[in-house]
Design a protein around this motif. Structure first.
Motif, PDB file in Angstrom:
ATOM      1  N   ASP A 161     -13.531   7.169  -1.145  1.00 58.20           N
ATOM      2  CA  ASP A 161     -14.087   5.677  -0.839  1.00 58.20           C
ATOM      3  C   ASP A 161     -13.778   5.632   0.654  1.00 58.20           C
ATOM      4  OD1 ASP A 161     -13.839   4.662  -3.548  1.00 58.20           O
ATOM      5  OD2 ASP A 161     -11.610   5.079  -3.472  1.00 58.20           O
ATOM      6  N   GLY A 162     -13.251   6.552   1.244  1.00 56.90           N
ATOM      7  CA  GLY A 162     -12.934   6.664   2.664  1.00 56.90           C
ATOM      8  C   GLY A 162     -14.258   6.838   3.619  1.00 56.90           C
ATOM      9  N   HIS A 163     -14.145   6.530   4.833  1.00 53.23           N
ATOM     10  CA  HIS A 163     -15.350   6.623   5.717  1.00 53.23           C
ATOM     11  C   HIS A 163     -14.857   7.659   7.093  1.00 53.23           C
ATOM     12  CE1 HIS A 163     -15.777   2.988   3.562  1.00 53.23           C
ATOM     13  NE2 HIS A 163     -17.329   3.303   3.450  1.00 53.23           N
ATOM     14  N   GLN A 208      -6.834  12.375  -0.449  1.00 55.59           N
ATOM     15  CA  GLN A 208      -6.141  11.268   0.153  1.00 55.59           C
ATOM     16  C   GLN A 208      -6.033   9.995  -0.903  1.00 55.59           C
ATOM     17  OE1 GLN A 208      -7.057   9.771   4.333  1.00 55.59           O
ATOM     18  NE2 GLN A 208      -8.044   8.114   3.136  1.00 55.59           N
ATOM     19  N   VAL A 222      -7.137  16.942   6.217  1.00 55.78           N
ATOM     20  CA  VAL A 222      -7.088  16.063   4.853  1.00 55.78           C
ATOM     21  C   VAL A 222      -7.786  16.716   3.879  1.00 55.78           C
ATOM     22  CG1 VAL A 222      -6.918  13.832   3.489  1.00 55.78           C
ATOM     23  CG2 VAL A 222      -6.681  13.867   5.940  1.00 55.78           C
ATOM     24  N   TYR A 242       0.858  -1.102  -0.076  1.00 55.73           N
ATOM     25  CA  TYR A 242       0.173   0.020  -0.152  1.00 55.73           C
ATOM     26  C   TYR A 242       0.825   1.216   0.173  1.00 55.73           C
ATOM     27  CZ  TYR A 242      -3.528  -3.494   1.607  1.00 55.73           C
ATOM     28  OH  TYR A 242      -4.233  -4.441   1.543  1.00 55.73           O
ATOM     29  N   VAL A 275      -5.010   5.796  -1.872  1.00 55.27           N
ATOM     30  CA  VAL A 275      -4.061   4.520  -1.574  1.00 55.27           C
ATOM     31  C   VAL A 275      -3.909   3.850  -2.334  1.00 55.27           C
ATOM     32  CG1 VAL A 275      -4.485   2.667  -0.148  1.00 55.27           C
ATOM     33  CG2 VAL A 275      -5.344   4.735   0.882  1.00 55.27           C
ATOM     34  N   GLN A 301      -1.435  11.498   1.664  1.00 57.12           N
ATOM     35  CA  GLN A 301      -2.448  12.565   1.876  1.00 57.12           C
ATOM     36  C   GLN A 301      -1.849  14.100   1.666  1.00 57.12           C
ATOM     37  OE1 GLN A 301      -2.928  11.818   6.287  1.00 57.12           O
ATOM     38  NE2 GLN A 301      -4.776  10.588   5.799  1.00 57.12           N
ATOM     39  N   LYS A 302      -2.819  14.566   1.314  1.00 53.82           N
ATOM     40  CA  LYS A 302      -2.530  16.179   0.771  1.00 53.82           C
ATOM     41  C   LYS A 302      -3.392  16.889   1.923  1.00 53.82           C
ATOM     42  CE  LYS A 302      -0.847  18.002  -3.380  1.00 53.82           C
ATOM     43  NZ  LYS A 302       0.368  16.911  -2.926  1.00 53.82           N
ATOM     44  N   ARG A 303      -2.457  17.428   3.205  1.00 52.60           N
ATOM     45  CA  ARG A 303      -3.394  18.268   4.330  1.00 52.60           C
ATOM     46  C   ARG A 303      -2.986  19.614   4.016  1.00 52.60           C
ATOM     47  NH1 ARG A 303      -3.350  13.720   8.003  1.00 52.60           N
ATOM     48  NH2 ARG A 303      -4.011  15.101   9.481  1.00 52.60           N
ATOM     49  N   TYR A 359      -7.459   3.898  -4.168  1.00 50.13           N
ATOM     50  CA  TYR A 359      -8.583   4.459  -3.410  1.00 50.13           C
ATOM     51  C   TYR A 359      -8.561   5.862  -3.122  1.00 50.13           C
ATOM     52  CZ  TYR A 359      -9.150  -0.713  -2.728  1.00 50.13           C
ATOM     53  OH  TYR A 359      -9.097  -2.072  -3.071  1.00 50.13           O
ATOM     54  N   ALA A 376      -2.896   0.572  -4.041  1.00 46.80           N
ATOM     55  CA  ALA A 376      -2.693  -0.880  -3.887  1.00 46.80           C
ATOM     56  C   ALA A 376      -2.157  -1.836  -4.468  1.00 46.80           C
ATOM     57  CB  ALA A 376      -4.132  -1.149  -2.922  1.00 46.80           C
ATOM     58  N   ILE A 418       0.527   5.033   0.751  1.00 43.82           N
ATOM     59  CA  ILE A 418      -0.654   6.010   1.141  1.00 43.82           C
ATOM     60  C   ILE A 418      -0.221   7.414   0.826  1.00 43.82           C
ATOM     61  CG2 ILE A 418      -2.178   6.480   3.174  1.00 43.82           C
ATOM     62  CD1 ILE A 418      -1.576   3.462   3.797  1.00 43.82           C
ATOM     63  N   PHE A 457     -15.893   8.357  10.738  1.00 43.05           N
ATOM     64  CA  PHE A 457     -16.697   8.016  11.788  1.00 43.05           C
ATOM     65  C   PHE A 457     -15.672   8.268  13.102  1.00 43.05           C
ATOM     66  CE2 PHE A 457     -13.966   4.281  12.455  1.00 43.05           C
ATOM     67  CZ  PHE A 457     -13.338   4.216  11.178  1.00 43.05           C
ATOM     68  N   ASP A 458     -16.320   8.281  14.424  1.00 41.91           N
ATOM     69  CA  ASP A 458     -15.651   8.249  15.819  1.00 41.91           C
ATOM     70  C   ASP A 458     -15.013   7.170  15.856  1.00 41.91           C
ATOM     71  OD1 ASP A 458     -16.482  11.037  15.317  1.00 41.91           O
ATOM     72  OD2 ASP A 458     -18.133  10.668  16.830  1.00 41.91           O
TER      73      ASP A 458
END
Lengths: 257, 760, 136
Positions: free
Chosen positions: C91-93, C68, C65, C48, C70, C52-54, C87, C72, C50, C95-96
């Motif tokens: 595609d990301g999620h 992002q 972010v 992978y 990924v 990220q552009k922050r 991805y 693979a 990975i 959540f806490d």
């Protein structure tokens, strides 16, 4: 400011009491519980009759007194000195055990340098390897587990630090190192659950499912498995059980390392 | 003890049934048997013999070991070393026994060996030399006791302090000896040296000083600067050093043309010109080159080229003394940070250290980001040392950052005393912890008082509130003050505050303050009606919100030489409470060296404030007050509108003189400071001459009609004066003497001000 | 103005991507793309990468972010690339994460302990090598 008074060394500390008298006074004090007095007596034996048989036993008892009084560095030094001089003697296991305990007592919480945890693991492992028949092996194993759990806890803490800042790459690598190096600690369940969270956050759904499957296979009743299952299920995914062979291999792989 | 290897004659492999130990006195046979690999009934060879002999020697207990096999037993004959019974240090006062014990190798219960003793003598000698006592002497005394034990004493004669008589510079034209001496940390002996201990000669410290001198010259244009020689000759009968540093300054260079060439596609150099701090024609300055390299690296890293490296290349033009600088940007080695491992933090929490890094694990390895993190960690003040080294990771292009910190005690309990013309003599005690529970939080509890005031404070700050780089905290304080003649007041205030960096130099702040003030009049007959009215309010609540913006590029806050400071703030009172007003204030200060070679620094500063009524007239004490703390030469609250009447001249029933403050103030000041000519520079005394000016006018407090009001108009007060500033080892002391040159006759004058606060 | 965007994680090199089509060997991938940000923990081998552009609007703000990706690279059992997938952020999620943490031990630090232990370090010999601030 007080400066140390000068000492005429021709008369200094020449009087010697018989070794056995001193040693027994030390033992009596130890049994009566006044540790500092016992410590002084054992140190006198070592001082006045260095390398005698009484001195040999006095060193290890002095190390124990130091340990009980909380001066851990002296306890470790005493233990090491004994092992250096009498590596194969019958008290050697006891000395090694004291060293392990002294490090064990200095283990700080996971947000601080875990060197004492590593030292505990090494010292107790040395006890288990060198003196397998000693009575301290059982407790040594228990302390090793505790120390390894601390070291795993350290990686988890750093992993959570990065996951909170959604630096998933850094978090995944930290959780993976727990899964690979400390699978037998009780951090493993959380490590797997966090991997599910991170893979899922990145969108790598089947990796998330795989991690959840391994967690489910090994710890079906775990709280963490319930959370991972709920997370995946909420979005119509189930821990991916791609055939028994793979899962058992994944399960076994976890168990083996 | 002469070491002889045991002689062995025996057949190849053999076994023995018994091991006989001979020649041991104190040392028990079981100790000897425990330390050899040969065991009864187990076969052994020559190597086992050698191994056992080596191991016995390693214990250090024996001066000779012999091994013979006779019949079926192995005979081990040993000769014991003498054992050190006790080690004693006599005659040492400056260095304590405990410290010497640590450094010396000969320890109680260790074997006695002569060469070791000699080495210990030298160690003690060097220790005394490093605290400035080169003529200290050390004698050893060895007294044998019974059964092979000896007592050892180190008899020390500490001699007295070795001074540094003088530090001379040869070949310096651009800067005075005094200015250069100021750069060095090693100082000439003066009457305070027993306290500052800066006059201790130490070769390594002098090398570091030479490096500071080189850096100083490189930052001031002397690119060819060279230290020809640096000699410290010791005069035994005067017990003092004379240090002579010969330098060859070379020419002073200016910057030639400066360009950026990038070999990395996608990085275009014209965009980066804005970051240049080295401009054609400026005096050459090594630090500016370094700052430019850092600025460019930061910028291109954020444009997605973290591996690009910036290397400055200077090309010198010897004729007209210019240095052209070209910044080469090329593709560096692609490496990633695999892990950031933090070690040594026995107190500070892991996240407090980790958050100082902009890069995280898995990111591209970038030297500038690592250097910035190191600077941030050192600026925290929690560590006595911060080192970041790199280690090869698990893959060739992986690097592990090892952050090694050394926690230092950050708590201090300090008692301070001070004297100032405003509050008279004051004493205060405080407990401060700058790294509370290792969480990076600041906490201080302090109490203090003077002849006419008492104050108690508690303050707390969390530097990373909720994970943001937002310093949030609170302060609570209680003050009882009876400084003013006719009334006392007590004040409780509670402030919630937060401040955050907008950029490296700009910081924004927001605070909510709840303040309860309770005045009581002690002597009402010399008070004006306005004071009586506004002082008779008890439990007056001021509930206000303050926003502020600060721009700060000052190089060093205890002795600013270069830089600009500006602060603007707006305080809105009226979020409930009794007070309603909006106060807008601003101040700015600019420092610049005027004569760099003689360290003469000029500074200009100005300030202004405007009170805006938001709900009718305000209480007198909400208005601005101006006095000696801003315009030297005047008393506290000595300037501005006043209720003033002298009953025998201007026909009022009783005399009163109450400053009412004002709605608007303006002030400006110009100062030139210089090192005191005659006194050696390292004592830290500076002189200054200054001119202050300012005004305070406009009344929004609706003064009582039958009070006689004066000074409610715009007239400038001004004063000139001189001061002596001493950065003494006890803390900053400042004496100001100023003479008003323009004032109103009713202003209160106070020519002399003295302010000192020390913490010991 | 003050906002700062930066790359976190693997630095993508677009044209290098073309050099590792499906079927290329594991060594070829390592050579062109470099070692992966992380590898699969379980199951077949997967690399992978990975990225990220922050961006961070102000110096005190948390960086968030912006984009992002990924990358693979899936291998079969004898190490040749079978599939390459990418991805992105969508595609990301979000959540806490679970707030509960597994228990660990070790002595906590008390304020009094901290104050008293202030001077606990052993006195070292004067003249012992002080740490002059060296550059890294």
């Amino acid at each position: 400011c007080s400066n140390d008074k000068d000492i005429d060394i021709t008369t200094y500390a020449t009087q010697t009491d018989p070794a056995d008298v001193l040693f027994n006074e030390g033992l009596a004090n130890l049994k009566a519980g006044n540790l500092s007095e016992a410590g002084r007596k054992f140190e006198a034996v070592d001082q006045q009759h260095p390398y005698s048989d009484y001195a040999k036993r006095a060193i290890v008892l002095d190390a124990w007194v130091n340990y009980r009084q909380g001066n851990y560095t002296d306890a470790v030094a005493g233990g090491k000195r004994y092992l250096n001089l009498y590596p194969t003697d019958d008290d050697a296991a006891y000395a090694q055990y004291i060293i392990g305990l002294a490090y064990y007592k200095q283990i700080p919480d996971v947000t601080r340098d875990q060197t004492p945890a590593r030292q505990t693991e090494q010292a107790m492992q040395a006890l288990v390897d060198n003196y397998p028949k000693s009575e301290y092996v059982a407790d040594a194993r228990q302390k090793i587990r505790f120390a390894r759990n601390q070291l795993a806890g350290k990686d988890m803490q750093v992993g959570r630090y990065y996951q909170e800042r959604n630096q998933y790459l850094a978090a995944i690598n930290r959780y993976k190192s727990v899964v690979q190096t400390y699978p037998k600690t009780d951090q493993i369940e959380e490590a797997l659950a966090r991997l599910v969270e991170c893979y899922y956050a990145l969108g790598l759904t089947n990796e998330a499912q795989e991690a959840a499957a391994v967690l489910g296979h090994n710890y079906p009743q775990s709280e963490w498995y319930k959370d991972s299952y709920a997370l995946l299920e909420k979005n119509g995914l189930k821990p991916n059980d791609r055939g028994q062979t793979w899962l058992s291999r994944a399960g076994r792989m976890l168990g083996a390392s | 003890a002469v070491v002889t290897i045991g002689t062995v004659e025996m057949a190849q492999a053999a076994t023995v049934s018994r091991i006989v130990v001979k020649g041991n006195g104190r040392i028990s046979a079981s100790t000897v048997r425990g330390n050899i690999t040969i065991k009864p009934g187990k076969s052994f060879t020559n190597d086992d013999i050698n191994e056992s002999v080596k191991q016995l020697f390693q214990t250090g207990l024996f001066s000779d070991v012999q091994m013979q096999v006779s019949g079926n037993s192995l005979v081990v004959t040993v000769q014991e070393n003498q054992i050190v019974n006790a080690v004693v240090f006599n005659g040492n006062k400056k260095i304590k026994d405990e410290q010497l014990e640590q450094a010396v190798q000969t320890k109680a219960l260790s074997p006695y060996n002569k060469p070791q003793l000699e080495a210990d003598k030298r160690t003690i000698q060097q220790a005394y030399e490093s605290i400035g006592r080169k003529d200290a002497t050390v004698e050893t005394q060895v007294v044998p006791l019974d059964n092979g034990r000896v007592n050892i004493a180190f008899n020390i004669n500490e001699g007295d302090r070795t001074d540094i008589k003088s530090i001379n510079f040869v070949g310096n034209h651009a800067f005075t000896d005094g200015r250069l001496a100021d750069v060095l940390q090693t100082k000439r002996t003066n009457f305070l040296s027993w306290l500052t201990r800066k006059d201790v000669y130490n070769p390594t410290k002098l090398d570091a000083d030479q490096q500071r001198l080189r850096q100083f010259y490189y930052n001031h244009g002397f690119a060819d600067f060279r230290i020809v020689s640096s000699v410290a000759d010791f005069d035994p009968n005067a017990n003092a050093y004379t240090i002579t540093i010969t330098v060859d300054e070379g020419a002073r260079y200016k910057f030639g043309n400066v360009q950026i060439d990038s070999s990395v596609a996608g990085v275009n150099s014209s965009e980066l010109r804005g970051l240049l701090q080295t401009r054609k024609g400026d005096t050459y300055n090594a630090k500016d080159v370094e700052d430019t390299v850092e600025a460019i690296s930061d910028r291109i890293a954020s444009q997605g080229y973290p591996f690009a490296e910036v290397t400055p290349r200077g090309n010198r033009d010897f004729q007209n003394h210019t240095i052209g600088v070209s910044y080469l940007v090329d593709q560096g080695q692609r490496a990633y940070v695999e892990r950031i491992e933090i070690a040594g933090n026995t107190r500070t929490r892991d996240y407090v250290i980790r958050r100082a890094f902009d890069i995280s694990e898995g990111d591209a390895f970038n030297k500038v980001a690592v250097r910035e993190a190191k600077r941030r960690l050192e600026a925290l003040g929690y560590f006595s040392s911060v080192d970041i080294d790199t280690r090869q990771g698990s893959e060739p292009d992986r690097v592990i950052l090892v952050v090694n910190v050394q926690d230092k005690p950050t708590g201090e309990f300090s008692i301070g005393g001070g004297y100032s013309t405003d509050q008279g003599a004051t004493v205060n005690a405080s407990i401060t912890e700058r790294n509370f529970l290792g969480r990076g939080q600041f906490i201080r509890v302090s109490a203090g008082g003077g002849s006419d005031s008492r104050n108690y404070q508690v303050s707390f700050t969390e530097p990373y509130f909720l994970g943001y780089r937002l310093a949030a905290g609170f302060d609570a304080s209680h003050i009882d003050n009876s400084y003013f003649d006719n009334y006392d007041y007590s004040q409780d205030s509670f402030t919630l505050r937060a401040s955050a960096p907008i950029t490296d130099d700009i910081r924004a702040g927001l605070a909510y303050t709840f303040e309860r003030t309770d005045y009581d009049i002690t002597d009402s007959d010399d008070l004006s009606q306005t004071y009586k009215r506004d002082l008779s309010v008890d439990d007056r609540i001021t509930s206000s919100v303050t926003a502020s913006l600060t721009y700060d590029t000052i190089d060093d806050h205890n002795l600013p030489r270069e830089g600009f400071y500006a602060k603007a703030s707006a305080q809105f009172a009226g979020v409930g409470g009794d007070a309603d007003f909006l106060k807008i204030t601003g101040k700015a200060a600019y420092y610049h060296p005027i004569i760099e070679s003689a360290d003469v620094i000029g500074s200009l500063s100005a300030g202004a404030g405007q009170l805006i009524k938001t709900n009718g007239s305000v209480n007198t004490f909400d208005q601005f007050f101006l006095g000696g703390e801003t315009i030297r030469g005047f008393d506290t609250r000595g300037i501005g509108p006043r209720a003033y009447c002298d009953d025998d001249t201007s026909g009022c029933d009783h005399s009163y003189d109450d400053p009412l403050g004002g709605a608007t103030y303006l002030n400006a000041s110009a100062e030139v400071s210089f090192p005191m000519p005659v006194i050696p520079q390292d004592v830290g005394i500076r002189g200054a001459v200054f001119a202050d000016a300012g005004t305070l006018y406009g009344l929004d407090n609706n003064p009582a009609s039958d009070d006689r009001i004066v000074g409610d108009d715009f007239n400038i007060r001004a004063s000139v004066g001189a001061s002596i500033i001493w950065a003494s080892p006890f803390g900053p002391l400042r004496f100001d003497y100023a003479v008003p040159v323009a004032k109103e006759d009713y202003d209160d004058v106070q020519n002399f001000r003295f302010g000192a606060s020390t913490n010991f | 103005c003050a906002s700062r965007t930066y790359t976190s994680g693997y630095v993508v090199d677009q044209d290098a991507l073309k050099l590792v089509p499906v079927g290329s060997s594991r060594e070829q991938v390592l050579l062109t793309l470099g070692s992966p940000s992380t590898k699969a923990t379980f199951g077949n081998e997967v690399f992978y990468y990975i990225t990220q552009k922050r961006s961070q609007p102000f110096a005190f703000m948390k960086s968030h972010v912006v984009s992002q990706s990924v990358l693979a690279v899936y291998f079969d059992s004898d190490g040749t690339v079978t599939r390459i997938a990418n991805y992105t952020l969508k595609d990301g999620h979000v959540f806490d994460m679970i707030s509960r943490t597994s228990p660990t031990g070790g002595s906590e630090q008390t304020f009094l302990g901290q104050l008293l232990s202030g001077g606990s370090t052993k006195p070292t010999l004067p003249g012992a090598q002080q740490q002059t601030p060296g550059a890294i």
